[in-house]
Scaffold this motif. Sequence first.
Motif, PDB file in Angstrom:
ATOM      1  N   THR A 154       3.755   5.646  12.120  1.00  0.00           N
ATOM      2  CA  THR A 154       3.567   6.925  12.799  1.00  0.00           C
ATOM      3  C   THR A 154       2.952   6.692  14.183  1.00  0.00           C
ATOM      4  OG1 THR A 154       3.161   7.841  10.621  1.00  0.00           O
ATOM      5  CG2 THR A 154       2.610   9.250  12.462  1.00  0.00           C
ATOM      6  N   LYS A 181       5.884  -7.532   7.944  1.00  0.00           N
ATOM      7  CA  LYS A 181       4.959  -6.424   7.633  1.00  0.00           C
ATOM      8  C   LYS A 181       5.665  -5.367   6.795  1.00  0.00           C
ATOM      9  CE  LYS A 181       2.518  -2.478   8.504  1.00  0.00           C
ATOM     10  NZ  LYS A 181       2.899  -1.121   8.131  1.00  0.00           N
ATOM     11  N   ASN A 186       4.875  -2.180   3.571  1.00  0.00           N
ATOM     12  CA  ASN A 186       5.522  -0.901   3.273  1.00  0.00           C
ATOM     13  C   ASN A 186       6.259  -0.952   1.935  1.00  0.00           C
ATOM     14  OD1 ASN A 186       4.833  -1.150   5.989  1.00  0.00           O
ATOM     15  ND2 ASN A 186       6.278   0.401   6.615  1.00  0.00           N
ATOM     16  N   ALA A 214      10.672  11.258  -1.756  1.00  0.00           N
ATOM     17  CA  ALA A 214      11.214  11.812  -0.507  1.00  0.00           C
ATOM     18  C   ALA A 214      11.136  10.755   0.570  1.00  0.00           C
ATOM     19  CB  ALA A 214      10.418  13.048  -0.089  1.00  0.00           C
ATOM     20  N   PHE A 216      13.800   7.352   1.831  1.00  0.00           N
ATOM     21  CA  PHE A 216      14.187   6.048   1.285  1.00  0.00           C
ATOM     22  C   PHE A 216      14.102   5.013   2.410  1.00  0.00           C
ATOM     23  CE2 PHE A 216      17.273   3.084  -0.867  1.00  0.00           C
ATOM     24  CZ  PHE A 216      16.590   2.977  -2.074  1.00  0.00           C
ATOM     25  N   CYS A 219       8.809   2.245   2.706  1.00  0.00           N
ATOM     26  CA  CYS A 219       7.871   2.624   1.631  1.00  0.00           C
ATOM     27  C   CYS A 219       8.625   3.253   0.471  1.00  0.00           C
ATOM     28  CB  CYS A 219       6.842   3.630   2.140  1.00  0.00           C
ATOM     29  SG  CYS A 219       5.733   2.962   3.369  1.00  0.00           S
ATOM     30  N   GLY A 220       9.507   4.199   0.805  1.00  0.00           N
ATOM     31  CA  GLY A 220      10.223   4.937  -0.238  1.00  0.00           C
ATOM     32  C   GLY A 220      11.023   4.009  -1.139  1.00  0.00           C
ATOM     33  N   VAL A 239      17.107  12.525   4.730  1.00  0.00           N
ATOM     34  CA  VAL A 239      17.779  13.265   5.800  1.00  0.00           C
ATOM     35  C   VAL A 239      18.752  12.353   6.557  1.00  0.00           C
ATOM     36  CG1 VAL A 239      15.930  14.968   6.173  1.00  0.00           C
ATOM     37  CG2 VAL A 239      15.859  12.800   7.421  1.00  0.00           C
ATOM     38  N   ALA A 270       7.207  10.079   1.311  1.00  0.00           N
ATOM     39  CA  ALA A 270       6.979   8.848   2.083  1.00  0.00           C
ATOM     40  C   ALA A 270       7.908   8.871   3.287  1.00  0.00           C
ATOM     41  CB  ALA A 270       7.239   7.625   1.216  1.00  0.00           C
ATOM     42  N   THR A 271       7.780   9.903   4.114  1.00  0.00           N
ATOM     43  CA  THR A 271       8.737  10.089   5.210  1.00  0.00           C
ATOM     44  C   THR A 271       8.125   9.870   6.592  1.00  0.00           C
ATOM     45  OG1 THR A 271       8.332  12.431   5.672  1.00  0.00           O
ATOM     46  CG2 THR A 271       9.811  11.932   3.834  1.00  0.00           C
ATOM     47  N   VAL A 276       7.471  18.352   4.075  1.00  0.00           N
ATOM     48  CA  VAL A 276       8.614  17.861   3.300  1.00  0.00           C
ATOM     49  C   VAL A 276       8.671  18.620   1.964  1.00  0.00           C
ATOM     50  CG1 VAL A 276       9.605  15.796   2.237  1.00  0.00           C
ATOM     51  CG2 VAL A 276       8.403  15.617   4.426  1.00  0.00           C
ATOM     52  N   PRO A 339      -2.725   9.768   1.862  1.00  0.00           N
ATOM     53  CA  PRO A 339      -2.024   8.657   1.177  1.00  0.00           C
ATOM     54  C   PRO A 339      -2.768   8.235  -0.092  1.00  0.00           C
ATOM     55  CG  PRO A 339      -2.035   8.283   3.527  1.00  0.00           C
ATOM     56  CD  PRO A 339      -2.928   9.481   3.299  1.00  0.00           C
ATOM     57  N   ASN A 341      -2.414   5.973  -2.367  1.00  0.00           N
ATOM     58  CA  ASN A 341      -2.724   4.585  -2.764  1.00  0.00           C
ATOM     59  C   ASN A 341      -4.045   4.103  -2.175  1.00  0.00           C
ATOM     60  OD1 ASN A 341      -1.280   4.755  -0.326  1.00  0.00           O
ATOM     61  ND2 ASN A 341      -0.669   2.626  -0.402  1.00  0.00           N
ATOM     62  N   PHE A 342      -4.458   4.669  -1.044  1.00  0.00           N
ATOM     63  CA  PHE A 342      -5.739   4.246  -0.473  1.00  0.00           C
ATOM     64  C   PHE A 342      -6.905   4.963  -1.140  1.00  0.00           C
ATOM     65  CE2 PHE A 342      -2.832   3.364   3.138  1.00  0.00           C
ATOM     66  CZ  PHE A 342      -2.920   1.993   3.039  1.00  0.00           C
ATOM     67  N   HIS A 348      -3.783  -2.025  -0.492  1.00  0.00           N
ATOM     68  CA  HIS A 348      -2.927  -3.185  -0.727  1.00  0.00           C
ATOM     69  C   HIS A 348      -3.725  -4.393  -1.177  1.00  0.00           C
ATOM     70  CE1 HIS A 348       0.236  -0.889   0.865  1.00  0.00           C
ATOM     71  NE2 HIS A 348      -0.092  -0.999   2.126  1.00  0.00           N
TER      72      HIS A 348
HETATM   73  N1  LIG Z   1       0.558   4.557   2.144  1.00  0.00           N
HETATM   74  C1  LIG Z   1       0.760   3.369   2.634  1.00  0.00           C
HETATM   75  O1  LIG Z   1       0.227   2.378   2.164  1.00  0.00           O
HETATM   76  C2  LIG Z   1       1.698   3.196   3.788  1.00  0.00           C
HETATM   77  C3  LIG Z   1       2.077   1.915   4.211  1.00  0.00           C
HETATM   78  C4  LIG Z   1       2.982   1.793   5.267  1.00  0.00           C
HETATM   79  C5  LIG Z   1       3.460   2.940   5.898  1.00  0.00           C
HETATM   80  N2  LIG Z   1       3.034   4.165   5.466  1.00  0.00           N
HETATM   81  C6  LIG Z   1       3.511   5.423   6.057  1.00  0.00           C
HETATM   82  O2  LIG Z   1       4.617   5.868   5.268  1.00  0.00           O
HETATM   83  C7  LIG Z   1       5.517   6.621   6.083  1.00  0.00           C
HETATM   84  C8  LIG Z   1       6.927   6.046   5.951  1.00  0.00           C
HETATM   85  O3  LIG Z   1       6.940   4.697   6.420  1.00  0.00           O
HETATM   86  P1  LIG Z   1       8.278   3.823   6.320  1.00  0.00           P
HETATM   87  O4  LIG Z   1       7.952   2.488   6.846  1.00  0.00           O
HETATM   88  O5  LIG Z   1       8.890   3.978   4.964  1.00  0.00           O
HETATM   89  O6  LIG Z   1       9.174   4.595   7.394  1.00  0.00           O
HETATM   90  P2  LIG Z   1      10.775   4.590   7.511  1.00  0.00           P
HETATM   91  O7  LIG Z   1      11.096   5.134   8.842  1.00  0.00           O
HETATM   92  O8  LIG Z   1      11.337   3.259   7.111  1.00  0.00           O
HETATM   93  O9  LIG Z   1      11.244   5.635   6.378  1.00  0.00           O
HETATM   94  C9  LIG Z   1      11.054   7.009   6.439  1.00  0.00           C
HETATM   95  C10 LIG Z   1      12.292   7.636   5.801  1.00  0.00           C
HETATM   96  O10 LIG Z   1      12.019   9.021   5.589  1.00  0.00           O
HETATM   97  C11 LIG Z   1      13.222   9.736   5.890  1.00  0.00           C
HETATM   98  N3  LIG Z   1      12.866  11.130   6.158  1.00  0.00           N
HETATM   99  C12 LIG Z   1      12.342  11.651   7.274  1.00  0.00           C
HETATM  100  N4  LIG Z   1      12.122  12.984   7.112  1.00  0.00           N
HETATM  101  C13 LIG Z   1      12.541  13.277   5.852  1.00  0.00           C
HETATM  102  C14 LIG Z   1      12.558  14.470   5.069  1.00  0.00           C
HETATM  103  N5  LIG Z   1      12.132  15.639   5.564  1.00  0.00           N
HETATM  104  N6  LIG Z   1      13.041  14.410   3.813  1.00  0.00           N
HETATM  105  C15 LIG Z   1      13.498  13.224   3.293  1.00  0.00           C
HETATM  106  N7  LIG Z   1      13.499  12.075   3.977  1.00  0.00           N
HETATM  107  C16 LIG Z   1      13.007  12.089   5.235  1.00  0.00           C
HETATM  108  C17 LIG Z   1      13.818   8.985   7.070  1.00  0.00           C
HETATM  109  O11 LIG Z   1      15.188   9.261   7.217  1.00  0.00           O
HETATM  110  C18 LIG Z   1      13.538   7.541   6.689  1.00  0.00           C
HETATM  111  O12 LIG Z   1      14.608   6.986   5.947  1.00  0.00           O
HETATM  112  C19 LIG Z   1       4.925   6.542   7.508  1.00  0.00           C
HETATM  113  O13 LIG Z   1       4.139   7.685   7.721  1.00  0.00           O
HETATM  114  C20 LIG Z   1       4.044   5.307   7.459  1.00  0.00           C
HETATM  115  O14 LIG Z   1       2.981   5.347   8.424  1.00  0.00           O
HETATM  116  C21 LIG Z   1       2.197   4.314   4.417  1.00  0.00           C
END
Ligand SMILES: NC(=O)c1ccc[n+]([C@@H]2O[C@H](COP(=O)([O-])OP(=O)(O)OC[C@H]3O[C@@H](n4cnc5c(N)ncnc54)[C@H](O)[C@@H]3O)[C@@H](O)[C@H]2O)c1
Length: 419
Positions: A154, A181, A186, A214, A216, A219-220, A239, A270-271, A276, A339, A341-342, A348
């Motif tokens: 983000t 990374k 992720n 939500a 893929f 993370c998803g 999307v 996880a978007t 969402v 989030p 998991n934290f 992690h």
């Molecule tokens: N919790 C954690 O430990 C952790 C770790 C790494 C990243 N993150 C966060 O997780 C989020 C996702 O990271 P990522 O690396 O998977 O990003 P990414 O860009 O690889 O994946 C995000 C996906 O979400 C989809 N998307 C966007 N809006 C959507 C919606 N309204 N409905 C359904 N799908 C939608 C996108 O098309 C994309 O495929 C970010 O905010 C990132 O900062 C969290």
Amino acid sequence: MSCGDIRDLSLADQGKRRTEWAFQSMPVLQSIRKQFIKTQPLAGIRIAACLPVTPETANLMITLRDGGAAASLCAPDARSTEDEVAATLVRDYHIPVFAIRDAPSEIAAAHVQSALDSQPHITMDTGMELLNTVHTRRPELLDNIAGGVEETATGAVRLRAMARQGTLRYPVMAINDSSTKRLYDNRLGTGQSVIDAILRSVNILLAGCHFVVAGFGWCGRGIAWRARGMGAAVIVTEVDPIRAIEAAMDGFRVMSMAEAAAIGEVFVTATGGRSVITRDHVERMKNGAVLCNAGNPGMEIDLDALSKLVSAQRPVRDHAEEYALRDGRRVYVLGGGRPINFLAAEGHPATVMDVNFANQALAVEHLVKHTETLESRVYPVPAELDRRVARIKLESMGVKIDRLTLEQEQYLANSPDGT
Ligand SMILES: NC(=O)c1ccc[n+]([C@@H]2O[C@H](COP(=O)([O-])OP(=O)(O)OC[C@H]3O[C@@H](n4cnc5c(N)ncnc54)[C@H](O)[C@@H]3O)[C@@H](O)[C@H]2O)c1
């Protein structure tokens, strides 16, 4: 320089044990630290970092210090500080830390300012706190700053927007863009720790459960595959048609959130986006649905809209809030939409943070080496650094891989016909 502001120095013994224990699972950082001790690539460099104060971060800070840097540390939010780790960093490693768990917001804000008082050459962020503060409230520091690193996806998106608008004032390396990374943090880290957090929060049986993911993305994918591994019937919403087709070809059911809302028992967003899961979606959900987020903090589940459907709200377990809807159904939101998991798990494992922080340490070295040529924009971690991290990791696992022969290299470089 100040030695910092922490809760209690007497916690340092416990913090030292935990920091040393984490270091055992961080072979890539161990290797980089050995090299930094020899080559001193950060001699004379001041670094301000705003990262969760954990044993893994402590090892990153020690590595930077051993590379010659004067590093100071503050925390991106009040919950992410382990006071015992802050204590060992100050007492045993002489690294200034400005972070106290659950500090009131004005103290946390003052801690960020204190870390910046070191007049850093490099800022290190997970969520742009230092970079934002420098750009908005401490512009006098800009002249000194050679660059920054940013950990989150983000953050990288927002930084690119700043670069497009011409408001970004120094080069930043986006750690999230590195392949190692994304794989470790992720996909593997978030995949495992989100499942762990859900189980710790609500202790449900995932086998046979309709589990909606939500997004893929990196993370998803990790969450979806791990949930499937536990026997859940996983549904993916997306999307992006390319990601959606990948999910479908991997054998997941793919549908809109409007459709999935009526089927799911557990929902994980996880978007990186916002809203969402909306009021309309909650109106369709089954009684007992569990909602949580792994992506954008506090934004992906529209809790304001949800609160309009609610007649009563109460905590039912640690990190699980029950929302009693006016029609008699109940839904459970984990971790207030932050989030999960934290909050409910331990974030992690050190093995994952090893790869992240190895990328960060090498990114800092790269910024220092290339100060003269880098512009005020967002750079990915160079591919050769990414591959170096992967190579050291493989070595630590005892895995050997092939190398291209000269003949193969020449063929790939010059082949006139292609395939
Ligand atoms: N919790 C954690 O430990 C952790 C770790 C790494 C990243 N993150 C966060 O997780 C989020 C996702 O990271 P990522 O690396 O998977 O990003 P990414 O860009 O690889 O994946 C995000 C996906 O979400 C989809 N998307 C966007 N809006 C959507 C919606 N309204 N409905 C359904 N799908 C939608 C996108 O098309 C994309 O495929 C970010 O905010 C990132 O900062 C969290």
